[in-house]
Design an enzyme around this catalytic site. Structure first.
Site, PDB file in Angstrom:
ATOM      1  N   ARG A 133      -2.820  13.601   5.150  1.00 27.53           N
ATOM      2  CA  ARG A 133      -2.341  14.209   3.919  1.00 27.53           C
ATOM      3  C   ARG A 133      -3.089  15.525   3.724  1.00 27.53           C
ATOM      4  O   ARG A 133      -4.223  15.685   4.194  1.00 27.53           O
ATOM      5  CB  ARG A 133      -2.584  13.297   2.716  1.00 27.53           C
ATOM      6  CG  ARG A 133      -1.923  11.924   2.832  1.00 27.53           C
ATOM      7  CD  ARG A 133      -2.310  11.039   1.672  1.00 27.53           C
ATOM      8  NE  ARG A 133      -1.643   9.731   1.728  1.00 27.53           N
ATOM      9  CZ  ARG A 133      -2.164   8.654   2.306  1.00 27.53           C
ATOM     10  NH1 ARG A 133      -3.368   8.719   2.869  1.00 27.53           N
ATOM     11  NH2 ARG A 133      -1.502   7.511   2.318  1.00 27.53           N
ATOM     12  N   LYS A 158      -6.244   8.318   0.208  1.00 28.97           N
ATOM     13  CA  LYS A 158      -5.487   7.771  -0.919  1.00 28.97           C
ATOM     14  C   LYS A 158      -5.900   6.320  -1.166  1.00 28.97           C
ATOM     15  O   LYS A 158      -6.203   5.582  -0.231  1.00 28.97           O
ATOM     16  CB  LYS A 158      -3.989   7.851  -0.617  1.00 28.97           C
ATOM     17  CG  LYS A 158      -3.107   7.547  -1.823  1.00 28.97           C
ATOM     18  CD  LYS A 158      -1.651   7.797  -1.500  1.00 28.97           C
ATOM     19  CE  LYS A 158      -0.772   7.521  -2.711  1.00 28.97           C
ATOM     20  NZ  LYS A 158       0.658   7.771  -2.418  1.00 28.97           N
ATOM     21  N   HIS A 223       3.108  18.213   4.089  1.00 20.94           N
ATOM     22  CA  HIS A 223       3.459  16.798   4.223  1.00 20.94           C
ATOM     23  C   HIS A 223       4.557  16.593   5.267  1.00 20.94           C
ATOM     24  O   HIS A 223       4.689  15.499   5.816  1.00 20.94           O
ATOM     25  CB  HIS A 223       3.902  16.236   2.873  1.00 20.94           C
ATOM     26  CG  HIS A 223       3.611  14.778   2.715  1.00 20.94           C
ATOM     27  ND1 HIS A 223       2.328  14.276   2.576  1.00 20.94           N
ATOM     28  CD2 HIS A 223       4.419  13.694   2.689  1.00 20.94           C
ATOM     29  CE1 HIS A 223       2.364  12.960   2.463  1.00 20.94           C
ATOM     30  NE2 HIS A 223       3.624  12.582   2.535  1.00 20.94           N
ATOM     31  N   ARG A 226       3.021  15.519   8.434  1.00 18.84           N
ATOM     32  CA  ARG A 226       2.659  14.099   8.424  1.00 18.84           C
ATOM     33  C   ARG A 226       3.888  13.234   8.724  1.00 18.84           C
ATOM     34  O   ARG A 226       3.807  12.259   9.479  1.00 18.84           O
ATOM     35  CB  ARG A 226       2.052  13.747   7.071  1.00 18.84           C
ATOM     36  CG  ARG A 226       1.673  12.288   6.880  1.00 18.84           C
ATOM     37  CD  ARG A 226       0.898  12.154   5.565  1.00 18.84           C
ATOM     38  NE  ARG A 226       0.911  10.795   5.043  1.00 18.84           N
ATOM     39  CZ  ARG A 226       0.031   9.852   5.380  1.00 18.84           C
ATOM     40  NH1 ARG A 226      -0.914  10.118   6.261  1.00 18.84           N
ATOM     41  NH2 ARG A 226       0.101   8.652   4.833  1.00 18.84           N
ATOM     42  N   HIS A 249      -1.273   3.628   5.136  1.00 23.46           N
ATOM     43  CA  HIS A 249      -0.322   3.044   4.188  1.00 23.46           C
ATOM     44  C   HIS A 249      -0.801   1.662   3.756  1.00 23.46           C
ATOM     45  O   HIS A 249      -1.250   0.870   4.578  1.00 23.46           O
ATOM     46  CB  HIS A 249       1.072   2.915   4.814  1.00 23.46           C
ATOM     47  CG  HIS A 249       1.770   4.220   4.975  1.00 23.46           C
ATOM     48  ND1 HIS A 249       2.765   4.435   5.910  1.00 23.46           N
ATOM     49  CD2 HIS A 249       1.627   5.395   4.304  1.00 23.46           C
ATOM     50  CE1 HIS A 249       3.195   5.678   5.813  1.00 23.46           C
ATOM     51  NE2 HIS A 249       2.533   6.281   4.855  1.00 23.46           N
TER      52      HIS A 249
END
Length: 292
Positions: A133, A158, A223, A226, A249
């Site tokens: 990211r 994240k 992004h 990515r 994720h």
């Protein structure tokens, strides 16, 4: 600062919410209170409903842009004010499912060749080569590049999670060239302000300029690189679970959406139409007589 604002800030800090999330929540609640010119303690589900209608019909916000507002109000009323309200009091609009536009390998190559600055090219190459990211790229430190183990350490990505991603041998050569040119000490990509990394806005601007120079018509953001990373790995036969770990994720379903855009995997599947028997060739018709 009002006592309610301070209490909400303490609640977010205790739960270790990301700084960006904290700022967003405070901004959303502040806008909500200013709209009705009253403290949120005096407002309820009817005002929340009216506020969401206003955002959608007057401000024309997309469903995805309303999400942060719902999250902020849920936190305020359920956590800070301890109101026993249901999900129906915070109606979340259904977001349309849109697939990302994926750059091909040739387009990725053309895009990188259009970046003049060595630093900007290196930043965006790291984003693609490791699937990071933009917030993760700009917060990389020199010590996060582990050339002995050939990994890159992502600190507090994240959801406040650390992870490791692969360090491509080709990327390592580029990083060494960049290091010999820039000699970064702490942040791998320092910004204009001493002691601070480059901003996400600066990376986004570099991306826009490179897209214009490349002549690529597809939309390109940091992004997008990515997205391309995940899709190209999937098309190369990499296991979805492994891609999930590399991408960071939380849910496998998030990674699985790339199955829908991996054209060499999905679109290469034979159509059942090809399994039908070939019809017999139609016999040639004699030419019609000419009368004129």
């Amino acid at each position: 600062m009002t006592p309610l604002r301070q209490r909400m800030m303490h609640d977010m800090e205790i739960r270790n919410l990301a700084e960006n999330t904290q700022r967003s929540y405070l901004l959303q609640v502040s806008s909500f209170a200013r709209h009705f010119r009253r403290s949120p303690e005096l407002l309820g589900p009817e005002e929340i409903r009216a506020w969401l209608v206003y955002l959608r019909e007057e401000r024309k916000l997309a469903p995805g842009s309303v999400g942060p507002t719902i999250g902020a109000l849920r936190f305020l009323y359920r956590v800070t004010l301890k109101r026993d309200w249901s999900d129906e009091d915070f109606p979340l609009p259904r977001k349309p499912v849109r697939l990302p536009v994926i750059l091909s390998l040739d387009e990725i190559t053309t895009f990188f060749e259009s970046i003049v600055s060595l630093r900007q090219r290196t930043i965006l190459m790291v984003a693609y080569a490791a699937g990071l990211r933009v917030s993760e790229v700009v917060h990389l430190k020199v010590t996060d590049i582990d050339s002995k183990r050939m990994v890159i350490r992502v600190n507090q990505g994240k959801n406040r999670k650390d992870r490791y991603v692969m360090l491509s041998p080709r990327l390592l050569e580029i990083l060494r060239t960049y290091w010999h040119d820039a000699h970064p000490r702490d942040w791998l990509f320092p910004g204009d302000i001493p002691g601070r990394p480059i901003t996400r806005e600066a990376v986004a601007l570099a991306c826009r300029v490179a897209r214009q120079r490349s002549g690529i018509r597809k939309p390109i953001t940091p992004h997008s690189l990515r997205h391309a990373f995940a899709t190209h790995l999937l098309e190369a036969g990499t296991d979805v679970r492994r891609i999930q770990l590399l991408m960071g994720h939380r849910a496998l379903s998030t990674t699985a959406r790339y199955l829908k855009v991996a054209t060499s995997t999905v679109c290469a599947t034979p159509s059942p139409f090809d399994l039908l028997p070939h019809p017999a060739p139609t016999p040639a018709q004699p030419p019609a007589p000419e009368y004129f």
